[in-house]
Design a protein around this motif. Structure first.
Motif, PDB file in Angstrom:
ATOM      1  N   ALA A 176      48.886 103.291 -33.109  1.00  0.00           N
ATOM      2  CA  ALA A 176      48.630 102.799 -34.471  1.00  0.00           C
ATOM      3  C   ALA A 176      47.705 101.586 -34.447  1.00  0.00           C
ATOM      4  CB  ALA A 176      49.940 102.451 -35.171  1.00  0.00           C
ATOM      5  N   ALA A 177      47.906 100.696 -33.495  1.00  0.00           N
ATOM      6  CA  ALA A 177      47.095  99.478 -33.407  1.00  0.00           C
ATOM      7  C   ALA A 177      45.659  99.768 -32.978  1.00  0.00           C
ATOM      8  CB  ALA A 177      47.741  98.494 -32.442  1.00  0.00           C
ATOM      9  N   ASN A 178      45.430 100.923 -32.373  1.00  0.00           N
ATOM     10  CA  ASN A 178      44.109 101.269 -31.841  1.00  0.00           C
ATOM     11  C   ASN A 178      43.561 102.559 -32.432  1.00  0.00           C
ATOM     12  OD1 ASN A 178      43.556  99.284 -29.456  1.00  0.00           O
ATOM     13  ND2 ASN A 178      45.719  99.821 -29.315  1.00  0.00           N
ATOM     14  N   CYS A 179      44.005 102.915 -33.630  1.00  0.00           N
ATOM     15  CA  CYS A 179      43.655 104.233 -34.180  1.00  0.00           C
ATOM     16  C   CYS A 179      42.152 104.440 -34.334  1.00  0.00           C
ATOM     17  CB  CYS A 179      44.395 104.517 -35.472  1.00  0.00           C
ATOM     18  SG  CYS A 179      43.992 103.443 -36.839  1.00  0.00           S
ATOM     19  N   ALA A 180      41.413 103.454 -34.786  1.00  0.00           N
ATOM     20  CA  ALA A 180      39.971 103.634 -34.969  1.00  0.00           C
ATOM     21  C   ALA A 180      39.296 103.870 -33.626  1.00  0.00           C
ATOM     22  CB  ALA A 180      39.358 102.429 -35.670  1.00  0.00           C
ATOM     23  N   ARG A 181      39.658 103.092 -32.643  1.00  0.00           N
ATOM     24  CA  ARG A 181      39.083 103.232 -31.290  1.00  0.00           C
ATOM     25  C   ARG A 181      39.385 104.611 -30.706  1.00  0.00           C
ATOM     26  NH1 ARG A 181      41.004  99.451 -26.322  1.00  0.00           N
ATOM     27  NH2 ARG A 181      39.700 100.379 -24.727  1.00  0.00           N
ATOM     28  N   LEU A 182      40.608 105.068 -30.867  1.00  0.00           N
ATOM     29  CA  LEU A 182      41.002 106.370 -30.331  1.00  0.00           C
ATOM     30  C   LEU A 182      40.312 107.506 -31.084  1.00  0.00           C
ATOM     31  CD1 LEU A 182      44.782 105.630 -29.829  1.00  0.00           C
ATOM     32  CD2 LEU A 182      43.058 105.854 -28.027  1.00  0.00           C
ATOM     33  N   ALA A 183      40.300 107.417 -32.409  1.00  0.00           N
ATOM     34  CA  ALA A 183      39.666 108.463 -33.217  1.00  0.00           C
ATOM     35  C   ALA A 183      38.189 108.601 -32.878  1.00  0.00           C
ATOM     36  CB  ALA A 183      39.855 108.163 -34.701  1.00  0.00           C
ATOM     37  N   ASN A 184      37.542 107.492 -32.599  1.00  0.00           N
ATOM     38  CA  ASN A 184      36.118 107.523 -32.274  1.00  0.00           C
ATOM     39  C   ASN A 184      35.842 107.987 -30.846  1.00  0.00           C
ATOM     40  OD1 ASN A 184      35.136 106.761 -34.807  1.00  0.00           O
ATOM     41  ND2 ASN A 184      35.559 104.616 -34.374  1.00  0.00           N
ATOM     42  N   ALA A 185      36.884 108.123 -30.037  1.00  0.00           N
ATOM     43  CA  ALA A 185      36.715 108.565 -28.654  1.00  0.00           C
ATOM     44  C   ALA A 185      36.599 110.086 -28.537  1.00  0.00           C
ATOM     45  CB  ALA A 185      37.881 108.067 -27.797  1.00  0.00           C
ATOM     46  N   VAL A 186      36.862 110.788 -29.636  1.00  0.00           N
ATOM     47  CA  VAL A 186      36.814 112.251 -29.603  1.00  0.00           C
ATOM     48  C   VAL A 186      35.890 112.763 -30.703  1.00  0.00           C
ATOM     49  CG1 VAL A 186      39.141 112.476 -28.668  1.00  0.00           C
ATOM     50  CG2 VAL A 186      38.814 112.551 -31.124  1.00  0.00           C
ATOM     51  N   GLU A 187      35.391 113.974 -30.492  1.00  0.00           N
ATOM     52  CA  GLU A 187      34.629 114.635 -31.539  1.00  0.00           C
ATOM     53  C   GLU A 187      35.620 115.398 -32.399  1.00  0.00           C
ATOM     54  OE1 GLU A 187      31.334 116.942 -30.191  1.00  0.00           O
ATOM     55  OE2 GLU A 187      30.817 115.482 -28.647  1.00  0.00           O
ATOM     56  N   GLY A 188      35.426 115.354 -33.695  1.00  0.00           N
ATOM     57  CA  GLY A 188      36.336 116.066 -34.589  1.00  0.00           C
ATOM     58  C   GLY A 188      37.555 115.233 -34.932  1.00  0.00           C
ATOM     59  N   LYS A 189      38.536 115.922 -35.469  1.00  0.00           N
ATOM     60  CA  LYS A 189      39.745 115.275 -35.948  1.00  0.00           C
ATOM     61  C   LYS A 189      40.654 114.897 -34.777  1.00  0.00           C
ATOM     62  CE  LYS A 189      42.820 115.960 -39.834  1.00  0.00           C
ATOM     63  NZ  LYS A 189      43.267 116.885 -40.860  1.00  0.00           N
ATOM     64  N   ALA A 190      41.272 113.728 -34.885  1.00  0.00           N
ATOM     65  CA  ALA A 190      42.198 113.261 -33.858  1.00  0.00           C
ATOM     66  C   ALA A 190      43.579 113.070 -34.470  1.00  0.00           C
ATOM     67  CB  ALA A 190      41.700 111.950 -33.261  1.00  0.00           C
ATOM     68  N   PHE A 191      44.595 113.224 -33.658  1.00  0.00           N
ATOM     69  CA  PHE A 191      45.981 113.179 -34.112  1.00  0.00           C
ATOM     70  C   PHE A 191      46.778 112.172 -33.294  1.00  0.00           C
ATOM     71  CE2 PHE A 191      44.178 117.328 -34.817  1.00  0.00           C
ATOM     72  CZ  PHE A 191      44.566 117.658 -36.106  1.00  0.00           C
ATOM     73  N   VAL A 192      47.937 111.797 -33.808  1.00  0.00           N
ATOM     74  CA  VAL A 192      48.869 110.942 -33.087  1.00  0.00           C
ATOM     75  C   VAL A 192      50.264 111.552 -33.216  1.00  0.00           C
ATOM     76  CG1 VAL A 192      49.215 109.422 -35.092  1.00  0.00           C
ATOM     77  CG2 VAL A 192      49.782 108.593 -32.807  1.00  0.00           C
ATOM     78  N   MET A 193      51.011 111.552 -32.118  1.00  0.00           N
ATOM     79  CA  MET A 193      52.379 112.048 -32.163  1.00  0.00           C
ATOM     80  C   MET A 193      53.271 110.953 -32.733  1.00  0.00           C
ATOM     81  SD  MET A 193      54.760 113.943 -29.326  1.00  0.00           S
ATOM     82  CE  MET A 193      54.763 112.661 -28.089  1.00  0.00           C
ATOM     83  N   GLU A 194      53.897 111.242 -33.861  1.00  0.00           N
ATOM     84  CA  GLU A 194      54.770 110.277 -34.521  1.00  0.00           C
ATOM     85  C   GLU A 194      55.912 109.874 -33.589  1.00  0.00           C
ATOM     86  OE1 GLU A 194      55.893 112.646 -37.934  1.00  0.00           O
ATOM     87  OE2 GLU A 194      54.540 111.476 -39.209  1.00  0.00           O
ATOM     88  N   GLY A 195      56.114 108.577 -33.439  1.00  0.00           N
ATOM     89  CA  GLY A 195      57.226 108.084 -32.640  1.00  0.00           C
ATOM     90  C   GLY A 195      56.993 108.083 -31.151  1.00  0.00           C
ATOM     91  N   GLY A 196      55.861 108.612 -30.702  1.00  0.00           N
ATOM     92  CA  GLY A 196      55.502 108.583 -29.286  1.00  0.00           C
ATOM     93  C   GLY A 196      56.461 109.342 -28.373  1.00  0.00           C
ATOM     94  N   VAL A 197      56.436 108.953 -27.116  1.00  0.00           N
ATOM     95  CA  VAL A 197      57.251 109.618 -26.085  1.00  0.00           C
ATOM     96  C   VAL A 197      58.741 109.427 -26.377  1.00  0.00           C
ATOM     97  CG1 VAL A 197      57.770 109.652 -23.603  1.00  0.00           C
ATOM     98  CG2 VAL A 197      55.417 109.407 -24.369  1.00  0.00           C
ATOM     99  N   ASP A 198      59.094 108.315 -26.993  1.00  0.00           N
ATOM    100  CA  ASP A 198      60.501 108.094 -27.361  1.00  0.00           C
ATOM    101  C   ASP A 198      60.982 109.180 -28.323  1.00  0.00           C
ATOM    102  OD1 ASP A 198      60.589 105.822 -25.791  1.00  0.00           O
ATOM    103  OD2 ASP A 198      60.522 104.415 -27.485  1.00  0.00           O
ATOM    104  N   ALA A 199      60.190 109.482 -29.351  1.00  0.00           N
ATOM    105  CA  ALA A 199      60.557 110.510 -30.326  1.00  0.00           C
ATOM    106  C   ALA A 199      60.576 111.892 -29.676  1.00  0.00           C
ATOM    107  CB  ALA A 199      59.594 110.497 -31.511  1.00  0.00           C
ATOM    108  N   TRP A 200      59.642 112.136 -28.752  1.00  0.00           N
ATOM    109  CA  TRP A 200      59.611 113.421 -28.038  1.00  0.00           C
ATOM    110  C   TRP A 200      60.919 113.619 -27.268  1.00  0.00           C
ATOM    111  CZ3 TRP A 200      56.161 117.501 -27.578  1.00  0.00           C
ATOM    112  CH2 TRP A 200      56.380 118.380 -26.521  1.00  0.00           C
TER     113      TRP A 200
END
Length: 100
Positions: free
Chosen positions: A73-97
């Motif tokens: 969440a704190a780095n969403c712009a940086r991460l989204a710009n690292a890929v072509e197309g739409k980027a996603f985030v897993m809600e709650g991270g590895v803890d939620a998984w």
């Protein structure tokens, strides 16, 4: 350029991974990744993200994760710009998984 990550529940992430439509990218540092991670996730530490391309197969959904979702969440712009197309985030991270 995209500056947001679309959230996905762990169940949806699992579905996309099982269908081989997505790749899960764990942005935690190597020591964190080695302690616990989602099987099949790629380790791409945030600290070196800008040093090279993610090397993700074209056409796959790119889903980012960390431990709880705070780092992504704190780095969403940086991460989204690292890929072509739409980027996603897993809600709650590895803890939620792990809980799901």
């Amino acid at each position: 350029m995209t500056t947001t990550l679309t959230p996905l529940a762990p169940a949806e992430v699992e579905k996309r991974l099982m269908q081989r439509r997505a790749v899960l990218v764990d942005i935690r540092e190597p020591d964190e990744f080695s302690r616990r991670h989602v099987q099949g996730a790629l380790s791409r530490p945030l600290s070196i993200l800008d040093q090279g391309h993610l090397k993700i197969e074209p056409g796959l959904d790119v889903i980012f994760t960390c431990r709880s979702g705070m780092r992504t969440a704190a780095n969403c712009a940086r991460l989204a710009n690292a890929v072509e197309g739409k980027a996603f985030v897993m809600e709650g991270g590895v803890d939620a998984w792990a809980e799901a």
